[in-house]
Structures are given as C-alpha cells and as structure tokens.
Design a protein around this motif. Structure first.
Motif, PDB file in Angstrom:
ATOM      1  N   GLU A 131      -4.562  -4.595 -11.004  1.00 20.31           N
ATOM      2  CA  GLU A 131      -5.540  -3.647 -10.459  1.00 20.31           C
ATOM      3  C   GLU A 131      -6.830  -4.364 -10.078  1.00 20.31           C
ATOM      4  OE1 GLU A 131      -6.077  -0.634 -13.387  1.00 20.31           O
ATOM      5  OE2 GLU A 131      -3.977   0.023 -13.313  1.00 20.31           O
ATOM      6  N   ARG A 132      -7.257  -5.323 -10.919  1.00 22.45           N
ATOM      7  CA  ARG A 132      -8.493  -6.044 -10.623  1.00 22.45           C
ATOM      8  C   ARG A 132      -8.315  -6.967  -9.422  1.00 22.45           C
ATOM      9  NH1 ARG A 132      -8.313  -7.783 -16.415  1.00 22.45           N
ATOM     10  NH2 ARG A 132      -9.491  -9.619 -15.829  1.00 22.45           N
ATOM     11  N   LEU A 133      -7.144  -7.589  -9.283  1.00 28.23           N
ATOM     12  CA  LEU A 133      -6.874  -8.424  -8.120  1.00 28.23           C
ATOM     13  C   LEU A 133      -6.890  -7.592  -6.845  1.00 28.23           C
ATOM     14  CD1 LEU A 133      -4.043 -10.729  -9.499  1.00 28.23           C
ATOM     15  CD2 LEU A 133      -6.203 -11.519  -8.520  1.00 28.23           C
ATOM     16  N   VAL A 134      -6.307  -6.400  -6.922  1.00 24.68           N
ATOM     17  CA  VAL A 134      -6.272  -5.518  -5.758  1.00 24.68           C
ATOM     18  C   VAL A 134      -7.689  -5.084  -5.384  1.00 24.68           C
ATOM     19  CG1 VAL A 134      -5.580  -3.225  -4.979  1.00 24.68           C
ATOM     20  CG2 VAL A 134      -3.908  -4.712  -6.075  1.00 24.68           C
ATOM     21  N   ARG A 135      -8.504  -4.726  -6.385  1.00 23.16           N
ATOM     22  CA  ARG A 135      -9.887  -4.332  -6.107  1.00 23.16           C
ATOM     23  C   ARG A 135     -10.648  -5.472  -5.447  1.00 23.16           C
ATOM     24  NH1 ARG A 135      -9.857  -1.882 -11.314  1.00 23.16           N
ATOM     25  NH2 ARG A 135     -11.141  -3.577 -12.131  1.00 23.16           N
ATOM     26  N   HIS A 136     -10.403  -6.693  -5.926  1.00 24.43           N
ATOM     27  CA  HIS A 136     -11.052  -7.872  -5.344  1.00 24.43           C
ATOM     28  C   HIS A 136     -10.651  -8.013  -3.886  1.00 24.43           C
ATOM     29  CE1 HIS A 136     -11.816 -12.079  -4.362  1.00 24.43           C
ATOM     30  NE2 HIS A 136     -12.582 -12.175  -5.422  1.00 24.43           N
ATOM     31  N   ALA A 137      -9.375  -7.812  -3.598  1.00 22.36           N
ATOM     32  CA  ALA A 137      -8.893  -7.936  -2.223  1.00 22.36           C
ATOM     33  C   ALA A 137      -9.531  -6.893  -1.321  1.00 22.36           C
ATOM     34  CB  ALA A 137      -7.370  -7.797  -2.194  1.00 22.36           C
ATOM     35  N   VAL A 138      -9.682  -5.684  -1.830  1.00 21.79           N
ATOM     36  CA  VAL A 138     -10.308  -4.619  -1.042  1.00 21.79           C
ATOM     37  C   VAL A 138     -11.770  -4.957  -0.760  1.00 21.79           C
ATOM     38  CG1 VAL A 138     -11.029  -2.206  -1.060  1.00 21.79           C
ATOM     39  CG2 VAL A 138      -8.736  -2.822  -1.847  1.00 21.79           C
ATOM     40  N   ARG A 139     -12.487  -5.448  -1.776  1.00 20.76           N
ATOM     41  CA  ARG A 139     -13.893  -5.809  -1.590  1.00 20.76           C
ATOM     42  C   ARG A 139     -14.040  -6.958  -0.602  1.00 20.76           C
ATOM     43  NH1 ARG A 139     -14.175  -5.420  -7.300  1.00 20.76           N
ATOM     44  NH2 ARG A 139     -14.233  -7.696  -7.427  1.00 20.76           N
ATOM     45  N   ALA A 140     -13.047  -7.844  -0.571  1.00 22.97           N
ATOM     46  CA  ALA A 140     -13.141  -9.031   0.279  1.00 22.97           C
ATOM     47  C   ALA A 140     -12.876  -8.732   1.749  1.00 22.97           C
ATOM     48  CB  ALA A 140     -12.148 -10.100  -0.203  1.00 22.97           C
ATOM     49  N   ARG A 141     -12.361  -7.561   2.040  1.00 24.90           N
ATOM     50  CA  ARG A 141     -12.085  -7.217   3.433  1.00 24.90           C
ATOM     51  C   ARG A 141     -13.388  -7.135   4.215  1.00 24.90           C
ATOM     52  NH1 ARG A 141      -9.929  -1.829   3.311  1.00 24.90           N
ATOM     53  NH2 ARG A 141      -9.572  -2.040   5.539  1.00 24.90           N
ATOM     54  N   GLN A 142     -13.398  -7.711   5.427  1.00 31.14           N
ATOM     55  CA  GLN A 142     -14.586  -7.669   6.263  1.00 31.14           C
ATOM     56  C   GLN A 142     -14.701  -6.298   6.918  1.00 31.14           C
ATOM     57  OE1 GLN A 142     -16.866 -10.062   6.540  1.00 31.14           O
ATOM     58  NE2 GLN A 142     -15.721 -11.210   5.006  1.00 31.14           N
ATOM     59  N   PRO A 143     -15.858  -5.648   6.804  1.00 30.88           N
ATOM     60  CA  PRO A 143     -16.020  -4.348   7.452  1.00 30.88           C
ATOM     61  C   PRO A 143     -15.963  -4.481   8.966  1.00 30.88           C
ATOM     62  CG  PRO A 143     -18.128  -5.155   6.646  1.00 30.88           C
ATOM     63  CD  PRO A 143     -17.079  -6.099   6.126  1.00 30.88           C
ATOM     64  N   ARG A 144     -15.166  -3.628   9.598  1.00 29.90           N
ATOM     65  CA  ARG A 144     -15.035  -3.639  11.049  1.00 29.90           C
ATOM     66  C   ARG A 144     -15.074  -2.214  11.553  1.00 29.90           C
ATOM     67  NH1 ARG A 144      -9.585  -7.254  10.777  1.00 29.90           N
ATOM     68  NH2 ARG A 144     -10.511  -9.228  10.176  1.00 29.90           N
ATOM     69  N   PRO A 145     -15.575  -2.016  12.773  1.00 26.22           N
ATOM     70  CA  PRO A 145     -15.551  -0.659  13.324  1.00 26.22           C
ATOM     71  C   PRO A 145     -14.125  -0.250  13.635  1.00 26.22           C
ATOM     72  CG  PRO A 145     -16.287  -2.243  14.966  1.00 26.22           C
ATOM     73  CD  PRO A 145     -16.212  -2.979  13.653  1.00 26.22           C
ATOM     74  N   VAL A 168       3.081  -0.677  -3.611  1.00 22.44           N
ATOM     75  CA  VAL A 168       2.951  -1.965  -4.301  1.00 22.44           C
ATOM     76  C   VAL A 168       1.472  -2.336  -4.371  1.00 22.44           C
ATOM     77  CG1 VAL A 168       3.417  -4.451  -4.128  1.00 22.44           C
ATOM     78  CG2 VAL A 168       5.250  -2.806  -3.710  1.00 22.44           C
ATOM     79  N   GLY A 169       0.737  -2.074  -3.290  1.00 19.85           N
ATOM     80  CA  GLY A 169      -0.692  -2.353  -3.258  1.00 19.85           C
ATOM     81  C   GLY A 169      -1.489  -1.522  -4.239  1.00 19.85           C
ATOM     82  N   GLU A 170      -0.940  -0.365  -4.631  1.00 15.13           N
ATOM     83  CA  GLU A 170      -1.595   0.474  -5.629  1.00 15.13           C
ATOM     84  C   GLU A 170      -1.310  -0.018  -7.050  1.00 15.13           C
ATOM     85  OE1 GLU A 170      -0.654   4.606  -5.175  1.00 15.13           O
ATOM     86  OE2 GLU A 170      -0.761   4.485  -2.993  1.00 15.13           O
ATOM     87  N   GLY A 171      -0.410  -1.003  -7.168  1.00 13.86           N
ATOM     88  CA  GLY A 171      -0.064  -1.526  -8.485  1.00 13.86           C
ATOM     89  C   GLY A 171       1.061  -0.779  -9.165  1.00 13.86           C
ATOM     90  N   LEU A 172       1.795   0.052  -8.411  1.00 11.75           N
ATOM     91  CA  LEU A 172       2.877   0.824  -9.017  1.00 11.75           C
ATOM     92  C   LEU A 172       4.087  -0.050  -9.302  1.00 11.75           C
ATOM     93  CD1 LEU A 172       2.810   4.116  -6.894  1.00 11.75           C
ATOM     94  CD2 LEU A 172       1.663   3.634  -9.057  1.00 11.75           C
ATOM     95  N   ARG A 206       1.048 -11.408  -4.759  1.00  5.56           N
ATOM     96  CA  ARG A 206       0.508 -11.715  -3.443  1.00  5.56           C
ATOM     97  C   ARG A 206       0.819 -10.590  -2.446  1.00  5.56           C
ATOM     98  NH1 ARG A 206      -1.145 -17.036  -2.590  1.00  5.56           N
ATOM     99  NH2 ARG A 206      -0.888 -18.364  -4.415  1.00  5.56           N
ATOM    100  N   LEU A 207       1.978  -9.977  -2.613  1.00  9.10           N
ATOM    101  CA  LEU A 207       2.333  -8.850  -1.754  1.00  9.10           C
ATOM    102  C   LEU A 207       1.368  -7.685  -1.980  1.00  9.10           C
ATOM    103  CD1 LEU A 207       4.455  -7.804   0.319  1.00  9.10           C
ATOM    104  CD2 LEU A 207       5.724  -6.876  -1.635  1.00  9.10           C
ATOM    105  N   ALA A 208       1.028  -7.422  -3.245  1.00 10.21           N
ATOM    106  CA  ALA A 208       0.101  -6.336  -3.560  1.00 10.21           C
ATOM    107  C   ALA A 208      -1.280  -6.616  -2.987  1.00 10.21           C
ATOM    108  CB  ALA A 208       0.016  -6.151  -5.078  1.00 10.21           C
TER     109      ALA A 208
END
Length: 227
Positions: A131-145, A168-172, A206-208
């Motif tokens: 879950e923490r790795l996924v949150r990190h990945a979401v935060r690392a995404r560059q904001p785009r219009p 899988v990305g939700e950690g299920l 890595r897939l998540a």
C-alpha cells in the motif's frame, strides 16, 4: 530444501530469524551477514535460494547490497525486511531489484510462508508495504492537464485485463480480485501472469506500482461487466 541467507546488522535479530527458519524442516540457513558487503560476498559464495535483507545496515546498506547482488546474479530472490515506518527505503529497494517486502514484526507463520513463496518464484509482500509503495507511485506521478498518455505496455489490454490490473494496483490479493470479478483464483493468476508479461514487469509488486502510476488510464471500467 530452501537455502536462506540472513543479512542484518543486529545479531539478536539474526539469531531470532535463524531459530525461526530452523523450526521448518524445509528451510536451511546457509549463511549470516552482518552488513551489506558481507551479504554480497556470501551471496556469491553460498548461492542461496532466498536472501532476507535488512535495508538499514552500516557501511554498505541493504539497498546497495541488493543492487550489487542483482547485478552479479539477476535471478536472486531478495526479500527486503523493513520497519513499518521506513518509507524512505522502500522505493529505492524496489528499484534495486528487491523481489519482495516484509515488515520485521510479521508473525512467524507469515515469514516462513514468505520464504516458501519466494523460493517458488512468487513475490511475497506485507500488504501495508505494498500500500505504501502504491501511494508513493501515485504521489510520484507528474500532474498533467487531462488524462495522461497511455504507456505502450498497456496498449491492447482487454477490458477484463484492465479490471484485474487496476485491482492489483489497489493491493488486492488474487482471491479478493476473484471474488470481485466472479472468477476462479486460478483464472486471476493467469491474468496476472499475462499482465506481467505484456507490461514487462518482473513481479507483482512492480505490476502494482505500474497500475498505480497510470490509474487514470485504467479508470472507467466496470468490474464484473466487461468480458
């Protein structure tokens, strides 16, 4: 027999891990390392099936050791041992090639099961770590219009594959995904294996992370409806 290398700078921790491992007749501790440099050397000498690697060690730390071991022997299965609040080391360890992640206070049964999973080629992970790795990945995404361009690895996925990838990305777990989509667990396993192949990801973690980074391109599908 599963051959294990223990790498942790605290002798008391290594003693505890050795006792736990030796309580299972199918597990053998072939070496212990007190720092990353020693772990690299022993990994090359003893060729363990699984390496339990502490990330925080003096001198050569667990991340650097993981990187060096993977460079010399890419098939190595290194399970990173982390504390609950050690977010700073998680993503670097993943980038270095860690095969799985476990929190240090995992129950003995969970740790032994993780060794078996790693030896069998299935990445083990503690759900809170994923879950923490996924949150990190979401935060690392560059904001785009608007919506970000879809990566080449996601092109051509069917609606059902997108459903599975998003979950899988939700950690299920496979079982949870199967229940949501009214599929068999073996069918979900097949989907996950296919997704790793199509996206070029080495393991489920890595897939998540990939799914979390590009969750906007997976949005809009309705679980259980798409075929």
């Amino acid at each position: 027999m599963i051959r294990v290398l223990l790498a942790d700078d605290q002798k008391l921790v290594r003693v505890g891990l050795r006792m736990l491992c030796e309580s299972d007749p199918d597990v053998e501790v072939v070496a212990e390392a007190g720092d990353g440099q020693e772990a690299v050397r022993l990994a090359a000498e003893r060729l363990p099936d699984v390496i339990l690697m502490d990330l925080r060690m003096p001198g050569v730390d667990g991340i650097t050791a993981t990187e060096r071991i993977m460079a010399a022997r890419p098939s190595s299965r290194i399970v990173a041992l982390t504390t609950f609040d050690d977010d700073d080391h998680l993503y670097p360890a993943l980038a270095a090639g860690a095969f799985g992640f476990l929190v240090k206070d995992s129950p003995p049964s969970v740790l032994l099961a993780a060794l078996r999973r790693a030896a069998a080629g299935e990445p083990p992970f503690s759900p809170p770590v994923l879950e923490r790795l996924v949150r990190h990945a979401v935060r690392a995404r560059q904001p785009r219009p608007g919506r970000a361009p879809e990566p080449a690895g996601l092109a051509g996925l069917s609606p059902r594959e997108r459903d599975v990838l998003a979950m899988v990305g939700e950690g299920l777990s496979n079982r949870s995904i199967a229940e949501r989509l009214h599929l068999g667990v073996s069918t979900v396993k097949t989907y996950v294996a296919s997704l790793m192949r199509k996206t070029g990801t080495a393991n489920r973690i890595r897939l998540a992370v990939l799914a979390a980074r590009h969750c906007d391109t997976l949005a809009g599908e309705t679980p259980g409806v798409n075929a």
